[in-house]
Scaffold this motif. Sequence first.
Motif, PDB file in Angstrom:
ATOM      1  N   VAL A  97      12.320 -12.758   9.057  1.00 51.06           N
ATOM      2  CA  VAL A  97      12.673 -12.068   7.821  1.00 51.06           C
ATOM      3  C   VAL A  97      11.409 -11.973   6.964  1.00 51.06           C
ATOM      4  CG1 VAL A  97      14.136 -12.074   5.772  1.00 51.06           C
ATOM      5  CG2 VAL A  97      15.004 -13.019   7.925  1.00 51.06           C
ATOM      6  N   LYS A 101       8.043  -6.791  -2.078  1.00 55.37           N
ATOM      7  CA  LYS A 101       8.183  -5.893  -3.218  1.00 55.37           C
ATOM      8  C   LYS A 101       7.462  -4.583  -2.879  1.00 55.37           C
ATOM      9  CE  LYS A 101       7.074  -5.770  -8.163  1.00 55.37           C
ATOM     10  NZ  LYS A 101       6.421  -6.534  -9.232  1.00 55.37           N
TER      11      LYS A 101
ATOM     12  N   TYR B  13       1.179 -10.975   2.490  1.00 52.03           N
ATOM     13  CA  TYR B  13       0.636  -9.969   3.381  1.00 52.03           C
ATOM     14  C   TYR B  13       1.359  -8.666   3.071  1.00 52.03           C
ATOM     15  CZ  TYR B  13       4.629 -11.623   6.220  1.00 52.03           C
ATOM     16  OH  TYR B  13       5.860 -12.031   6.650  1.00 52.03           O
ATOM     17  N   TYR B  14       0.942  -7.595   3.705  1.00 50.36           N
ATOM     18  CA  TYR B  14       1.474  -6.273   3.358  1.00 50.36           C
ATOM     19  C   TYR B  14       2.172  -5.628   4.539  1.00 50.36           C
ATOM     20  CZ  TYR B  14      -0.901  -6.451  -1.092  1.00 50.36           C
ATOM     21  OH  TYR B  14      -1.280  -6.808  -2.362  1.00 50.36           O
ATOM     22  N   TYR B  64       2.045  -4.536   9.915  1.00 50.15           N
ATOM     23  CA  TYR B  64       1.725  -5.685   9.060  1.00 50.15           C
ATOM     24  C   TYR B  64       0.214  -5.774   8.881  1.00 50.15           C
ATOM     25  CZ  TYR B  64       6.442  -7.097  10.531  1.00 50.15           C
ATOM     26  OH  TYR B  64       7.790  -7.134  10.786  1.00 50.15           O
ATOM     27  N   VAL B  99       5.816   0.959   1.272  1.00 46.29           N
ATOM     28  CA  VAL B  99       4.667   0.066   1.372  1.00 46.29           C
ATOM     29  C   VAL B  99       4.843  -1.081   0.389  1.00 46.29           C
ATOM     30  CG1 VAL B  99       2.176  -0.146   1.028  1.00 46.29           C
ATOM     31  CG2 VAL B  99       3.130   1.917   2.087  1.00 46.29           C
ATOM     32  N   GLY B 100       4.822  -2.305   0.888  1.00 41.39           N
ATOM     33  CA  GLY B 100       5.099  -3.429   0.008  1.00 41.39           C
ATOM     34  C   GLY B 100       4.306  -4.678   0.324  1.00 41.39           C
ATOM     35  N   LYS B 101       4.393  -5.606  -0.605  1.00 41.71           N
ATOM     36  CA  LYS B 101       3.718  -6.893  -0.494  1.00 41.71           C
ATOM     37  C   LYS B 101       4.758  -7.959  -0.187  1.00 41.71           C
ATOM     38  CE  LYS B 101       0.765  -9.916  -3.287  1.00 41.71           C
ATOM     39  NZ  LYS B 101       0.130 -10.060  -4.609  1.00 41.71           N
ATOM     40  N   VAL B 102       4.595  -8.652   0.919  1.00 46.23           N
ATOM     41  CA  VAL B 102       5.560  -9.676   1.317  1.00 46.23           C
ATOM     42  C   VAL B 102       5.280 -10.964   0.572  1.00 46.23           C
ATOM     43  CG1 VAL B 102       6.415 -11.095   3.218  1.00 46.23           C
ATOM     44  CG2 VAL B 102       5.983  -8.655   3.568  1.00 46.23           C
ATOM     45  N   GLU B 103       6.334 -11.460  -0.071  1.00 46.83           N
ATOM     46  CA  GLU B 103       6.200 -12.653  -0.903  1.00 46.83           C
ATOM     47  C   GLU B 103       6.839 -13.877  -0.261  1.00 46.83           C
ATOM     48  OE1 GLU B 103       8.133 -11.133  -4.391  1.00 46.83           O
ATOM     49  OE2 GLU B 103       6.349 -10.023  -5.055  1.00 46.83           O
ATOM     50  N   ARG B 104       7.699 -13.643   0.739  1.00 46.32           N
ATOM     51  CA  ARG B 104       8.414 -14.759   1.377  1.00 46.32           C
ATOM     52  C   ARG B 104       8.779 -14.333   2.796  1.00 46.32           C
ATOM     53  NH1 ARG B 104      12.942 -15.039  -1.822  1.00 46.32           N
ATOM     54  NH2 ARG B 104      14.365 -14.385  -0.184  1.00 46.32           N
ATOM     55  N   SER B 105       8.654 -15.243   3.737  1.00 47.12           N
ATOM     56  CA  SER B 105       9.078 -14.913   5.097  1.00 47.12           C
ATOM     57  C   SER B 105       9.476 -16.180   5.832  1.00 47.12           C
ATOM     58  CB  SER B 105       7.966 -14.185   5.851  1.00 47.12           C
ATOM     59  OG  SER B 105       6.877 -15.040   6.112  1.00 47.12           O
ATOM     60  N   TYR B 106      10.352 -16.023   6.820  1.00 47.28           N
ATOM     61  CA  TYR B 106      10.724 -17.160   7.656  1.00 47.28           C
ATOM     62  C   TYR B 106      11.190 -16.654   8.999  1.00 47.28           C
ATOM     63  CZ  TYR B 106      15.262 -15.932   5.563  1.00 47.28           C
ATOM     64  OH  TYR B 106      16.360 -15.250   5.111  1.00 47.28           O
TER      65      TYR B 106
END
Lengths: 111, 111
Positions: A97, A101, B13-14, B64, B99-106
Amino acid sequence: MTQRLVAGLEPPYYTAVFTSLRADDPEGYAETAARMQEIVRDVPGFLGYESARTPGGIGISVAYFRDAEGLDAWRRNAEHQAAQRHGREHWYESYSVHVGKVERSYSFDRR
Amino acid sequence: MTQRLVAGLEPPYYTAVFTSLRADDPEGYAETAARMQEIVRDVPGFLGYESARTPGGIGISVAYFRDAEGLDAWRRNAEHQAAQRHGREHWYESYSVHVGKVERSYSFDRR
């Protein structure tokens, strides 16, 4: 084609990208997926949902929300959490996942 | 399954999420898609790429990158721009890019 893409959203907004590997059509999966697509629409700030799966390959789903609070509400939803738990136990080989933003977006439509 | 997901990346990351509707297997598409997947790997900051398409339905691809500069370099790549132009003229009914900036991932992996 009658399907429509989620398009024309004004940044900023938030996306949850869910990528997964699993067997094709495992037992109970289709019903749960349909139910999740139904209840996610009631989450405040929900903007849209898309899903694709290459047969025998990877699946990618994207949920779009107006704000981070909507994403958090969806993440904490009890029925959603139960489905995720069931998915880990029975359906998925692996998943990831990526919550982000969106800062820029654009669309093309032939019509 | 031998496929692997893009997983275990450390935010931030983006991502560039590309969703599209098109006919199945239009002429020249597979060759161009393979070429794009080859050249994107040379973009500085490239971290991974995934793609899925439901037959007769929607396609979703995710690229990514470590930083926004990598994404911009990929967007400005001349061969990539030519492929997008050809896609608008010949292949796609519609598409959207988020196009976005990922702030959380798991991630989850059964193994």
